[in-house]
Write a protein that holds these residues in place. Structure first.
Motif, mmCIF file in Angstrom:
data_model
loop_
_atom_site.group_PDB
_atom_site.id
_atom_site.type_symbol
_atom_site.label_atom_id
_atom_site.label_comp_id
_atom_site.label_asym_id
_atom_site.label_seq_id
_atom_site.Cartn_x
_atom_site.Cartn_y
_atom_site.Cartn_z
ATOM 1 N N VAL A 87 4.350 -4.072 -9.855
ATOM 2 C CA VAL A 87 5.481 -3.475 -9.151
ATOM 3 C C VAL A 87 6.684 -4.396 -9.023
ATOM 4 O O VAL A 87 7.786 -3.933 -8.711
ATOM 5 C CB VAL A 87 5.050 -2.968 -7.763
ATOM 6 N N VAL A 88 6.506 -5.688 -9.255
ATOM 7 C CA VAL A 88 7.676 -6.567 -9.251
ATOM 8 C C VAL A 88 8.682 -6.095 -10.297
ATOM 9 O O VAL A 88 9.898 -6.140 -10.076
ATOM 10 C CB VAL A 88 7.261 -8.032 -9.516
ATOM 11 N N GLY A 89 8.181 -5.610 -11.444
ATOM 12 C CA GLY A 89 9.040 -5.277 -12.576
ATOM 13 C C GLY A 89 10.169 -4.328 -12.253
ATOM 14 O O GLY A 89 11.337 -4.619 -12.512
ATOM 15 N N ILE A 90 9.845 -3.169 -11.691
ATOM 16 C CA ILE A 90 10.904 -2.201 -11.427
ATOM 17 C C ILE A 90 11.743 -2.617 -10.228
ATOM 18 O O ILE A 90 12.954 -2.372 -10.172
ATOM 19 C CB ILE A 90 10.326 -0.779 -11.240
ATOM 20 N N GLN A 106 6.229 4.663 -12.025
ATOM 21 C CA GLN A 106 6.767 4.231 -10.736
ATOM 22 C C GLN A 106 6.529 5.290 -9.660
ATOM 23 O O GLN A 106 6.137 4.975 -8.534
ATOM 24 C CB GLN A 106 8.261 3.930 -10.835
ATOM 25 N N GLU A 107 6.756 6.542 -10.000
ATOM 26 C CA GLU A 107 6.573 7.618 -9.025
ATOM 27 C C GLU A 107 5.117 7.680 -8.559
ATOM 28 O O GLU A 107 4.828 7.802 -7.365
ATOM 29 C CB GLU A 107 7.000 8.953 -9.632
ATOM 30 N N LEU A 108 4.189 7.599 -9.508
ATOM 31 C CA LEU A 108 2.772 7.668 -9.174
ATOM 32 C C LEU A 108 2.348 6.487 -8.309
ATOM 33 O O LEU A 108 1.743 6.654 -7.240
ATOM 34 C CB LEU A 108 1.932 7.705 -10.454
ATOM 35 N N VAL A 109 2.662 5.275 -8.761
ATOM 36 C CA VAL A 109 2.177 4.068 -8.094
ATOM 37 C C VAL A 109 2.789 3.917 -6.705
ATOM 38 O O VAL A 109 2.082 3.613 -5.731
ATOM 39 C CB VAL A 109 2.473 2.831 -8.967
ATOM 40 N N SER A 110 4.091 4.131 -6.589
ATOM 41 C CA SER A 110 4.730 3.955 -5.288
ATOM 42 C C SER A 110 4.247 4.991 -4.286
ATOM 43 O O SER A 110 3.993 4.677 -3.118
ATOM 44 C CB SER A 110 6.254 4.026 -5.435
ATOM 45 N N TRP A 166 1.364 6.458 -4.325
ATOM 46 C CA TRP A 166 -0.030 6.125 -4.016
ATOM 47 C C TRP A 166 -0.100 5.001 -2.980
ATOM 48 O O TRP A 166 -0.866 5.066 -2.018
ATOM 49 C CB TRP A 166 -0.755 5.722 -5.302
ATOM 50 N N TYR A 167 0.711 3.975 -3.176
ATOM 51 C CA TYR A 167 0.718 2.845 -2.240
ATOM 52 C C TYR A 167 1.227 3.262 -0.864
ATOM 53 O O TYR A 167 0.659 2.887 0.170
ATOM 54 C CB TYR A 167 1.587 1.721 -2.802
ATOM 55 N N MET A 168 2.289 4.050 -0.829
ATOM 56 C CA MET A 168 2.946 4.405 0.436
ATOM 57 C C MET A 168 2.263 5.567 1.156
ATOM 58 O O MET A 168 2.729 5.993 2.220
ATOM 59 C CB MET A 168 4.411 4.747 0.179
ATOM 60 N N ARG A 169 1.157 6.087 0.597
ATOM 61 C CA ARG A 169 0.533 7.252 1.220
ATOM 62 C C ARG A 169 -0.047 6.916 2.587
ATOM 63 O O ARG A 169 -0.226 7.804 3.431
ATOM 64 C CB ARG A 169 -0.559 7.826 0.307
ATOM 65 N N GLU A 170 -0.365 5.658 2.823
ATOM 66 C CA GLU A 170 -0.900 5.234 4.107
ATOM 67 C C GLU A 170 0.239 4.943 5.083
ATOM 68 O O GLU A 170 1.162 4.192 4.761
ATOM 69 C CB GLU A 170 -1.752 3.965 3.934
ATOM 70 N N LYS A 208 -2.951 -0.989 5.684
ATOM 71 C CA LYS A 208 -3.942 -0.282 4.872
ATOM 72 C C LYS A 208 -3.429 0.021 3.463
ATOM 73 O O LYS A 208 -4.167 0.577 2.646
ATOM 74 C CB LYS A 208 -4.346 1.028 5.555
ATOM 75 N N ARG A 209 -2.181 -0.305 3.203
ATOM 76 C CA ARG A 209 -1.604 0.046 1.901
ATOM 77 C C ARG A 209 -2.159 -0.848 0.795
ATOM 78 O O ARG A 209 -2.220 -2.060 0.932
ATOM 79 C CB ARG A 209 -0.074 -0.060 1.958
ATOM 80 N N LYS A 210 -2.536 -0.224 -0.318
ATOM 81 C CA LYS A 210 -3.010 -0.963 -1.476
ATOM 82 C C LYS A 210 -2.872 -0.084 -2.720
ATOM 83 O O LYS A 210 -2.832 1.144 -2.620
ATOM 84 C CB LYS A 210 -4.462 -1.396 -1.299
ATOM 85 N N ASN A 211 -2.784 -0.732 -3.859
ATOM 86 C CA ASN A 211 -2.624 0.012 -5.115
ATOM 87 C C ASN A 211 -3.927 0.164 -5.867
ATOM 88 O O ASN A 211 -3.942 0.668 -6.989
ATOM 89 C CB ASN A 211 -1.587 -0.671 -6.011
#
Length: 918
Positions: free
Chosen positions: A132-135, A172-176, A178-182, A187-190
């Motif tokens: 996630v650093v990339g974007i 990016q849409e999927l990963v972010s 997923w991480y922010m769902r908590e 508790k946030r993790k990828n």
């Protein structure tokens, strides 16, 4: 009064500047958090909206859409430079492409354009979406460049055109999300993403750039190799080796032998600017050279393919993420050395913002280097292109380890002939070899290395009358997408005494991107690389050999002398389509089994309810009807297929073709090999369903499916840990209750206790199972009379697999013999190149062959099957079976040890999959 007016004017000007400054929204104002804040990630939807805001208020930025993604989102490239430069983009693009291609450009013109032009720098982010650093560094860097007014930024804007490119919006849409769902940040993790972050291929989206199968690859490839051809490209990744902050240039050996040396030293120069800036800013932890595993051998990555186009391709791999982490203690990395001049000390807490700050500094180091050396960068890419044109226009020998070894072998052979009976090697003066090993007479270079028959080709001819010409044109289009100049014959012509038909393609090597041409046609010769003499091998970074013409089964001729003919040059970037033709025949149509696209036509015909049959050699026969005529003509036109016809129904046994109910294995989180096959099946119009472990364990498989396909890593051979064979997700990842309901059915792994009995029952009832790569281990679970061929006898009389010191073949192309009469191999070539990555090889019981229980489909007929790459101990392969089919009850098991669907590149072996799906 004048002073008052001056002060008033300055005040108004100051207010105007302040107002303009205020118009640039900060990331925090837009996202609600700063880029790099702990526990915060931006989605693509938010990022897209931010970039649109910036484009609306900044005169330094032009927002462009370079295409659609696999999930139909816009893929953006933000062009950033001074307002004056943005008005002249067409001219700077023209200069960049002219200098890179170096065609018809004189020395004087090149120097003038180097002064007039602006350096073009590509910076991307987000290719591997979990990194996630990339974007996020891309977002922060863009904000800095469009908002800052310091002297360095102004110089960059004046001298550089920057192409900021989003490499994977879908991911990016999927990963972010997923991480922010908590809601609770702690508790946030990828971990445990439920599916691949590129629709089909996930992490392999960085292995697609010499063939460009995926739409995102094509979007970016078009900008890199056709539209802009930047002098520098920077590809951001994660993660750095333990005990460091990041890995970057220069990279470890080997680099590919086709490179221009200026590209390699160009990487060194840019790398020096990068780590020097970090050191000046007291940012330790940059490691390079053998401090990491990254090299410049491989082609196919977003960065690495640029190397073969004379671009300075830069990769960094950095630590960090939104959840704070540590920099662990790795004692051997604490001592400064040439790999890590400024080591980082262990840190209990490493914050996301630190990684963003490092990345912005790295970007600025490259941009500042490009600004200060704009004319040099433009002129140097011209020189590299011109060097390539010269090499392709004359006699040239690319040095490779095998060619160099030929010198040593010839010299030693001559020494053995002339050595006195006492065995002492005579001295030979200044031109001789020193007794400890040293000089060899230069005549061996002239007589052995520079043998005329072993020089590099001036070009390649791809005849239009080869059996699978549509696939050959797919190969041509892979070259077109990577910026290669293609020629096409307008009439019959003769070269080197051989006649070629009209419509044949010609690829001459007197081009700026000659390194890429050579790499796609010629075998790679990876050097023997071991940790120490007699020790274990050092695994290459990705593949060792991949020659695309070999993988795709393309027939071509290497032409060693200059040649010409009735050739028409195709415009750069213009994709090719062969001319289709449907012959006339009252009884129906025939399509050769050798044509991969035949399966598209057949699947469309079956879907429409038309009849299709196969002859004894696999040829498809389609009876004449209004329905079949329409589909055949449409397919021929769209795919450029030559479709034959017959005046009467063919004699002999006709096998009716019927679609089977096909299931393709996949797993929670997504399997990349399965994703590639999923993409392939869609391209060739095969209907199929995905199947997961839970369904395999719980259902009557034969009532739902006729064929199940297992890709590599779905099943492994029995071992002490055979209770769980799909180890990719076993024992890690989320618990079922942590996963959304829609994905829970995809969880679980193939197990010996539950899955194998169901699969055996499925075959015994008449089902077919096709296994690829390591999944051929199913044969051992079934107790079939086969064993691992790559073993040696132990002292106690047992056997054990050969260790890497004796046998090691990483990602390379090998030649196998094929039983083309077997139904499973219809349409294949008797000699076929396969992708082999320490793949399974079998010894089959002679009795099983004799009684028809097992039928070998492909085998290694000799001790030297290597075609491209590295094969240490390849003699052990001789006689080994690479693929077989076995009877299991009423059904069959198909076992293909090589990676027959590898990254959808290996078109030459696709038919081993397709033939089993009817």
């Amino acid at each position: 009064m004048r002073n008052l007016l001056n002060r008033l004017f300055l005040g108004i000007l100051f207010l105007a500047v302040q107002t303009a400054w205020a118009q640039i929204p900060t990331p925090k104002e837009h996202f609600g958090f700063g880029i790099g804040d702990d526990y915060q990630l931006a989605t693509f939807t938010q990022t897209e909206a931010y970039w649109k805001k910036l484009a609306a208020v900044s005169d330094r930025l032009k927002l462009t859409v370079i295409g659609k993604t696999a999930e139909n989102r816009d893929q953006y490239m933000l062009i950033v430079s001074s307002p004056e430069n943005l008005k002249k983009l067409d001219r700077y693009k023209e200069i960049s492409t002219k200098m890179a291609r170096a065609e018809g450009v004189t020395e004087e013109q090149a120097r003038a354009m180097a002064v007039e032009g602006k350096s073009i720098v590509w910076i991307d982010g987000g290719l591997h979406a979990t990194e996630v650093v990339g974007i996020h560094q891309l977002i922060e860097t863009i904000y800095n460049v469009v908002s800052r007014n310091d002297q360095e930024t102004k110089r960059i804007l004046d001298k550089v055109v920057i192409l900021f490119t989003h490499a994977n919006p879908d991911g990016q849409e999927l990963v972010s999300n997923w991480y922010m769902r908590e809601k609770d940040p702690a508790k946030r993790k990828n971990d445990g993403l439920p599916r691949l972050y590129q629709k089909y291929i996930g992490h392999d989206n960085n292995r697609d750039f010499f063939i460009q199968n995926q739409v995102e690859s094509r979007n970016m490839g078009n900008q890199l190799f056709v539209e802009w051809i930047p002098q520098i490209m920077y590809n951001h990744h994660q993660r750095g080796p333990a005990g460091s902050v990041l890995a970057g240039p220069p990279y470890r050996d080997p680099f590919n032998y086709v490179f221009d040396p200026m590209m390699v030293t160009g990487i060194d120069a840019v790398g020096a600017a990068m780590y020097t800036r970090l050191n000046a800013e007291n940012k330790p932890g940059f490691t390079r050279l053998t401090g990491s595993s990254f090299s410049t051998w491989y082609n196919g990555g977003l960065r690495t393919t640029t190397h073969f186009h004379n671009m300075i391709g830069i990769l960094t791999e950095i630590i960090g993420g939104p959840t704070p982490e540590t920099v662990p203690l790795v004692p051997e990395r604490l001592i400064p050395n040439n790999n890590t001049p400024f080591p980082v000390t262990p840190q209990k807490t490493w914050h996301f913002k630190q990684s963003i700050d490092y990345s912005v500094s790295l970007n600025y180091s490259i941009l500042d280097y490009a600004a200060r050396n704009s004319d040099h960068l433009l002129y140097n890419i011209y020189l590299m292109g011109n060097n390539s044109i010269k090499r392709g226009s004359g006699d040239y020998w690319t040095p490779t380890p095998k060619r160099v070894e030929e010198i040593n072998v010839a010299y030693k052979a001559d020494q053995a002939k002339t050595r006195p009976r006492g065995g002492e090697t005579p001295g030979s003066g200044a031109t001789g070899m020193f007794r400890g090993g040293g000089e060899i007479p230069s005549k061996y270079y002239n007589d052995v290395f520079e043998l005329p028959a072993k020089r590099d080709p001036r070009g390649y001819i791809i005849p239009s009358d080869q059996s699978d010409f549509p696939t050959a044109v797919k190969f041509i289009n892979a070259l077109v997408r990577t910026g290669i100049q293609i020629e096409k014959s307008t009439a019959v012509f003769t070269v080197a005494g051989k006649s070629y038909p009209a419509g044949s393609y010609i690829v001459k090597t007197a081009q700026a991107f000659r390194p890429h041409i050579m790499d796609m046609f010629e075998p790679q010769d990876y050097p023997n690389d071991f940790q120490y003499p007699g020790g274990p091998p050092v695994r290459p970074y990705d593949a060792a050999g991949w020659t695309l013409a070999f993988q795709m089964g393309i027939k071509f001729d290497r032409i060693l002398e200059a040649f010409d003919g009735p050739f028409e040059k195709m415009p750069y970037g213009q994709l090719q389509l062969p001319v289709g033709k449907v012959a006339s025949g009252s009884a129906g149509y025939v399509i050769k089994a050798s044509v991969n696209d035949a399966f598209v036509a057949v699947n469309d015909l079956l879907k429409a309810g038309a009849e299709v049959y196969r002859l004894a050699d696999g040829t498809f026969y389609i009876p004449q009807s209004a329905k079949s005529k329409s589909i055949v003509e449409k397919t021929s036109k769209e795919l450029g297929m030559q479709i034959g016809a017959v005046g009467k129904k063919p004699g002999g046994t006709l096998q009716k073709v019927a679609p089977l109910r096909v299931a393709l294995w996949d797993t929670y989180g997504g399997s990349m090999p399965s994703g590639w096959v999923r993409w392939m099946l869609e391209q060739y119009h095969f209907p199929f369903s995905l199947i997961y472990a839970k369904e395999i364990d719980a259902s009557d498989l034969k009532s739902k499916y006729d064929v199940i396909v297992f890709v590599t890593r779905a099943i492994s051979a029995p071992s002490s840990r055979d209770s769980v064979m799909n180890a990719m997700f076993a024992g890690r990842g989320p618990k079922e209750e942590e996963v959304p309901e829609e994905f829970r059915s995809t969880m679980g792994s193939i197990t010996a206790a539950k899955s194998i009995p169901q699969l055996k029952k499925f075959m015994e009832a008449g089902g077919k199972i096709l296994t690829i790569g390591s999944s051929t281990g199913l044969a051992y679970h079934l107790g079939l009379p086969v064993r691992n061929a790559i073993t040696e006898v132990k002292k106690d009389g047992g056997s054990e697999p050969l260790q890497g010191e004796k046998f090691f073949i990483p990602g390379s192309l090998l030649s196998v013999s094929v039983d083309t009469a077997a139904r499973a191999s219809w349409g294949m070539s008797p000699k076929t190149d396969v992708y082999f990555d320490n793949s399974p090889v079998f010894t089959v019981s002679p009795d099983a062959i004799a009684n028809g229980t097992i039928k070998p489909l492909a085998w290694f007929p000799n001790a030297s099957p290597l075609r491209s790459g590295w094969a240490w101990g390849q003699a052990y392969l001789q006689g080994g079976v690479a693929a077989f089919e076995a009877n299991v009850g009423k059904g069959k098991l198909y076992a293909f040890g090589p990676e027959i669907t590898f990254r959808s590149q290996s078109h030459g072996t696709f038919k081993w999959l397709f033939n089993q799906l009817y």
